[in-house]
Motif scaffolding. Sequence first.
Motif, short mmCIF file in Angstrom:
data_model
loop_
_atom_site.label_atom_id
_atom_site.label_comp_id
_atom_site.label_asym_id
_atom_site.label_seq_id
_atom_site.Cartn_x
_atom_site.Cartn_y
_atom_site.Cartn_z
N ASN A 328 0.55 -0.83 0.12
CA ASN A 328 0.11 -0.05 -0.09
C ASN A 328 0.98 1.50 -0.25
OD1 ASN A 328 -2.39 -1.26 -0.09
ND2 ASN A 328 -3.19 -0.83 2.01
N LYS A 331 2.50 1.93 -3.86
CA LYS A 331 1.09 2.42 -4.62
C LYS A 331 0.91 3.82 -4.39
CE LYS A 331 -3.01 0.06 -5.51
NZ LYS A 331 -4.01 -1.11 -4.63
N LYS A 332 0.77 3.78 -3.00
CA LYS A 332 0.91 5.35 -2.81
C LYS A 332 1.60 6.24 -3.05
CE LYS A 332 -2.53 5.00 1.19
NZ LYS A 332 -1.90 4.91 2.81
#
Length: 334
Positions: A328, A331-332
Amino acid sequence: MDIVLDRKELIKYPFLKESQQLARRHVESLEEFLDSGPGAAALERAQERTSAAIAFKKEFGDENTQNLKPEIEIASYALARMLVSCVGDRSLIDRLARYEAERASFFLAAEELEIRRFVAWSVGIDTRAVVMPVTRYVELVPHLRDKRWRLVNRDVRQGGVNLEASEIDELIRERIRVIIADQLPLRVPPAICERFQPITTGIAALLQQQALEQFGEVREEAFPPCISALIQAITTGMNLTHMGRFAITAFLHTVGMNVAQIADVFARAPDFDPDMTMYQVEHISGRGGTEYTPPSCATMRTFGLCVNRDKDCERVNHPLSYYRFKKNVKKKRS
Ligand code: SF4
């Protein structure tokens, strides 16, 4: 207990012996049943049940759109258990058990008191008591993760654990789940598994797709240090302990790699033995019913596999949580 459920009620609780007896009365030979129209309908419904379990479906009550006869609907439960047994993946078995327990629990919530009591009694829980003997309680809760179930967090008096009504419902659901999971995998004759193969291949693909969707594309750069260290060890030809092989195989399987992809990781070893690797990987990935859940950080530590910890390890207690978190973050950033 002196209650007789009617056929429509038995549909909701296909794991009860009364339900099984009803289905059995209409199925003399499995082969003949599968060749029949009702058998084909039951198999189709079994496939739906399994797909719903893979998708973690939690809405119930609208499933029987084909208006199947109760005995056919119940037979579909038996066939779903056979399908997952033929696939042989422990995570799939656990999902079916969870799905069936959630489904029964959904119906139970709207049931008259007597029926609710009967179903609970059939799985060994007395709903009239708000105090449960400690010995019984500890048998029921080991897989419930919420801290409130730990005995130290409970109100225990004179050998009994006090329970809220909603907690009794949760325990009934958990008990149903454990009963179903413990009965699986079934020993399905190879000829029947072969017959189911077009369906089981689709189920295995769906399972893989779901894992990929859950964890997204496999990204090695987000692996936790312990898993990277195991891969490094394989690459340099170091012998892994059984627990090391188990931990990495279960981890890679859970994040969405199939058996061939996992074998590719092992193929990085200088002394790679394809046959032995495939055998071990298939076994650990769940074929034959082996438990495949990757070990937690605590277990990894116990076996000396928690190495190269970094600051993100402070946030997690499971290598899978580390992986999810890291993915995550990446991804950010991208
Ligand atoms: S703390 Fe957990 S995630 Fe981090 S290296 Fe140890 S076992 Fe792996």
